[in-house]
Design a protein around this motif. Sequence first.
Motif, mmCIF file in Angstrom:
data_model
loop_
_atom_site.group_PDB
_atom_site.id
_atom_site.type_symbol
_atom_site.label_atom_id
_atom_site.label_comp_id
_atom_site.label_asym_id
_atom_site.label_seq_id
_atom_site.Cartn_x
_atom_site.Cartn_y
_atom_site.Cartn_z
ATOM 1 N N ASN A 1 0.807 -1.216 0.000
ATOM 2 C CA ASN A 1 0.000 0.000 0.000
ATOM 3 C C ASN A 1 0.841 1.268 0.000
ATOM 4 O O ASN A 1 0.295 2.373 -0.062
ATOM 5 C CB ASN A 1 -0.957 0.009 1.192
ATOM 6 C CG ASN A 1 -2.267 -0.704 0.891
ATOM 7 O OD1 ASN A 1 -3.013 -0.267 0.027
ATOM 8 N ND2 ASN A 1 -2.527 -1.801 1.591
ATOM 9 N N PRO B 1 2.638 4.104 -1.598
ATOM 10 C CA PRO B 1 2.546 4.669 -2.954
ATOM 11 C C PRO B 1 3.868 4.736 -3.692
ATOM 12 O O PRO B 1 3.886 4.871 -4.920
ATOM 13 C CB PRO B 1 1.982 6.075 -2.714
ATOM 14 C CG PRO B 1 2.283 6.379 -1.281
ATOM 15 C CD PRO B 1 2.225 5.066 -0.572
ATOM 16 N N ILE C 1 3.837 0.772 -5.151
ATOM 17 C CA ILE C 1 2.869 0.660 -6.253
ATOM 18 C C ILE C 1 2.325 2.065 -6.485
ATOM 19 O O ILE C 1 1.459 2.547 -5.728
ATOM 20 C CB ILE C 1 1.747 -0.338 -5.923
ATOM 21 C CG1 ILE C 1 2.341 -1.746 -5.771
ATOM 22 C CG2 ILE C 1 0.685 -0.337 -7.021
ATOM 23 C CD1 ILE C 1 1.325 -2.835 -5.508
ATOM 24 N N ASP C 2 2.842 2.714 -7.498
ATOM 25 C CA ASP C 2 2.539 4.132 -7.724
ATOM 26 C C ASP C 2 1.317 4.315 -8.620
ATOM 27 O O ASP C 2 1.391 4.807 -9.743
ATOM 28 C CB ASP C 2 3.756 4.873 -8.283
ATOM 29 C CG ASP C 2 4.334 4.225 -9.533
ATOM 30 O OD1 ASP C 2 4.112 3.020 -9.716
ATOM 31 O OD2 ASP C 2 5.003 4.929 -10.312
ATOM 32 N N LEU C 3 0.177 3.892 -8.075
ATOM 33 C CA LEU C 3 -1.113 4.089 -8.731
ATOM 34 C C LEU C 3 -1.922 5.104 -7.922
ATOM 35 O O LEU C 3 -1.623 5.347 -6.745
ATOM 36 C CB LEU C 3 -1.880 2.764 -8.794
ATOM 37 C CG LEU C 3 -1.310 1.658 -9.685
ATOM 38 C CD1 LEU C 3 -2.125 0.378 -9.498
ATOM 39 C CD2 LEU C 3 -1.329 2.081 -11.147
ATOM 40 N N TRP D 1 -4.678 6.530 -5.439
ATOM 41 C CA TRP D 1 -5.019 5.932 -4.148
ATOM 42 C C TRP D 1 -6.086 4.841 -4.268
ATOM 43 O O TRP D 1 -5.899 3.734 -3.779
ATOM 44 C CB TRP D 1 -5.504 7.021 -3.187
ATOM 45 C CG TRP D 1 -5.855 6.508 -1.831
ATOM 46 C CD1 TRP D 1 -5.011 6.298 -0.773
ATOM 47 C CD2 TRP D 1 -7.159 6.108 -1.379
ATOM 48 N NE1 TRP D 1 -5.702 5.799 0.309
ATOM 49 C CE2 TRP D 1 -7.032 5.673 -0.040
ATOM 50 C CE3 TRP D 1 -8.419 6.085 -1.985
ATOM 51 C CZ2 TRP D 1 -8.114 5.223 0.706
ATOM 52 C CZ3 TRP D 1 -9.495 5.624 -1.238
ATOM 53 C CH2 TRP D 1 -9.345 5.201 0.085
ATOM 54 N N ARG E 1 -4.943 1.760 -6.213
ATOM 55 C CA ARG E 1 -3.972 0.975 -5.433
ATOM 56 C C ARG E 1 -4.666 0.180 -4.334
ATOM 57 O O ARG E 1 -4.376 -1.003 -4.118
ATOM 58 C CB ARG E 1 -2.914 1.905 -4.829
ATOM 59 C CG ARG E 1 -1.798 1.146 -4.091
ATOM 60 C CD ARG E 1 -0.684 2.052 -3.608
ATOM 61 N NE ARG E 1 -1.135 3.027 -2.629
ATOM 62 C CZ ARG E 1 -1.326 4.319 -2.863
ATOM 63 N NH1 ARG E 1 -1.107 4.808 -4.075
ATOM 64 N NH2 ARG E 1 -1.736 5.134 -1.917
#
Length: 340
Positions: A31, A33, A36-38, A40, A43
Amino acid sequence: MKKTAVLLIQLGTPDSPKTSDVRRYLGEFLNDPRVIDLPWLARKLLVNGIIVPFRAPKSAKIYKELWDLGEGQSPLLVHTQKVQEKLKVRLKSSNVDVYMAMRYQNPSMADVMEEMRALHYDHVIVLPLFPQYASASSGSAIERAMKIMSTWWTTPEISIVNQFWDNSGYIDSIVERSKAFNLKDYDHILFSYHGLPEKHVDKVYEGDNLCSEAPCETEINDKNSLCYKATSYATTRLIADKLGLKEEDYTVCFQSRLDKKWLTPFSDKVVEEQGRRGAKKLLAFSPAFVADCLETVIEIGHEYQDIFEDHGGEKIQLVPSSNDHERFIDGLEEIIRKKL
């Protein structure tokens, strides 16, 4: 003399191989960011709705295997504690205290840094134990440390070590570990680094420039000095030079990918290819990991062994990580003393 605290930061480990503990660890880790840079919501849905529920039970079985090999303990935690203790002894006379925390799970950065805050240090050195900078590892650890210290009423002098891939003690510790093996006995050598999404390294470059357009496989310059791919290749060149290896003797590759848009070549595919070519013995270094862990002991030592055998190979030999090797401790001590 200034009173200084050194904070060593490792990635993290579940508290135990129980599915509930592994689920908690994966949830905190994935979780982030920076990992995993999606957006909010995307993600959260991906991690909490798909990845963690499906991955936790499977990962728990693998962690159980790792714990069993580590005599009921996390090798990552044990090795990092040994590094901490050795540095404590070396730096005690210099009025330096050494702390250790995990970016994810325990000992938590929040708890450890609260101990530090209460002792009112004049100087804090933040030292993530990741030789090659990546936003998902070094960047995340540094960001977390700075966020915690931003809540302190009094802010000490702060020094940050963002990478140390070219530190001689670190490089020498890997070279010394390899001396337990006769390099001439192996058909090929792998330098396997933890993988990253290609977009993570692309973000290092300005504008529309991409990592693939930079000379990251052959040189370090002022534009790619914080590019994980570039420093991985540069680390390999330093080690290979000390071992007298030629370029055709080894392959730089990247493991632990989640999808196809990660740094290539993929380590497992290189292992397959070597088996198909008739290689019988491979030697594998994993320089991105300074402490043996799931990715080295299990992924390379066991999973890649199965892959290699399935494709005609016989033995893939893992070179142990730096762990608490004295030359690695020398290197960390040198880094710290330069910040004092």
